[in-house]
Design a protein around this motif. Sequence first.
Motif, mmCIF file in Angstrom:
data_model
loop_
_atom_site.group_PDB
_atom_site.id
_atom_site.type_symbol
_atom_site.label_atom_id
_atom_site.label_comp_id
_atom_site.label_asym_id
_atom_site.label_seq_id
_atom_site.Cartn_x
_atom_site.Cartn_y
_atom_site.Cartn_z
ATOM 1 N N MET A 117 0.829 -1.202 0.000
ATOM 2 C CA MET A 117 0.000 0.000 0.000
ATOM 3 C C MET A 117 0.869 1.261 0.000
ATOM 4 O O MET A 117 0.576 2.229 -0.708
ATOM 5 C CB MET A 117 -0.936 0.019 1.218
ATOM 6 C CG MET A 117 -2.134 -0.883 1.080
ATOM 7 S SD MET A 117 -3.337 -0.636 2.403
ATOM 8 C CE MET A 117 -2.441 -1.206 3.834
ATOM 9 N N ILE B 248 -4.284 4.438 0.637
ATOM 10 C CA ILE B 248 -4.089 3.507 1.746
ATOM 11 C C ILE B 248 -5.457 3.056 2.251
ATOM 12 O O ILE B 248 -6.314 3.867 2.549
ATOM 13 C CB ILE B 248 -3.265 4.166 2.874
ATOM 14 C CG1 ILE B 248 -1.873 4.515 2.345
ATOM 15 C CG2 ILE B 248 -3.162 3.238 4.075
ATOM 16 C CD1 ILE B 248 -1.037 5.316 3.309
ATOM 17 N N ASP B 249 -5.651 1.752 2.321
ATOM 18 C CA ASP B 249 -6.926 1.187 2.786
ATOM 19 C C ASP B 249 -7.283 1.660 4.183
ATOM 20 O O ASP B 249 -6.414 1.983 4.984
ATOM 21 C CB ASP B 249 -6.830 -0.341 2.839
ATOM 22 C CG ASP B 249 -7.330 -0.996 1.577
ATOM 23 O OD1 ASP B 249 -7.038 -2.179 1.416
ATOM 24 O OD2 ASP B 249 -8.013 -0.346 0.777
#
Length: 191
Positions: free
Chosen positions: A116, A171-172
């Motif tokens: 990520m 970014i999750d």
Amino acid sequence: MELVKKGDDRAISYIYSEYSEKLYLYGLKFTADRLLVEDALQDLFADLIKKRKRLGHTDNILFYLLKSFKRKLLRKIKAEKRYKKDEKITEYRFDVTWSIEHELILKEVSEQKSKMLLQALNKLTPRQKEAIYLRFSKELDYNAVAGIMDISVEACRNLISKAISTLKKCIDDTGQKMSLLFMLLKVSLNS
């Protein structure tokens, strides 16, 4: 700088020993051509010596050196590309590289988080990378970053804000978004 203006060679030596490596590493963010970076660095210090009596006052030597060095290096890069005639210059490159220490830190972070971070960095434009590098790694204020990048302070703030927004979007939402972002800004860009 006042001692430099008065002709004190020890002041020039001190400035060179204190800042030359930082400038060199900064130059390598724009080009992998080490000789070009070394030439620009040599030109910068030669000009400091030659034009010492005409130097203006500065409160921030690092800002002055970064701005002058960047200008000289980009001119050399443009001249080099004009000479080759096969490349158009629309934007310069600005690479962030990972040092050995950073790789060790990244090994501690899971594969997914590392992926990520790398994907997020790759989404940034070269100008965004440079602005974030100068602001968070070199800890320069917005005025200094704007001056080095030849943009207004407002444009600098917008550029950094958009870069951070891009990073956040990439970014999750794993609950650790902010800690990853701060790790990225404080640790990863220190190379």
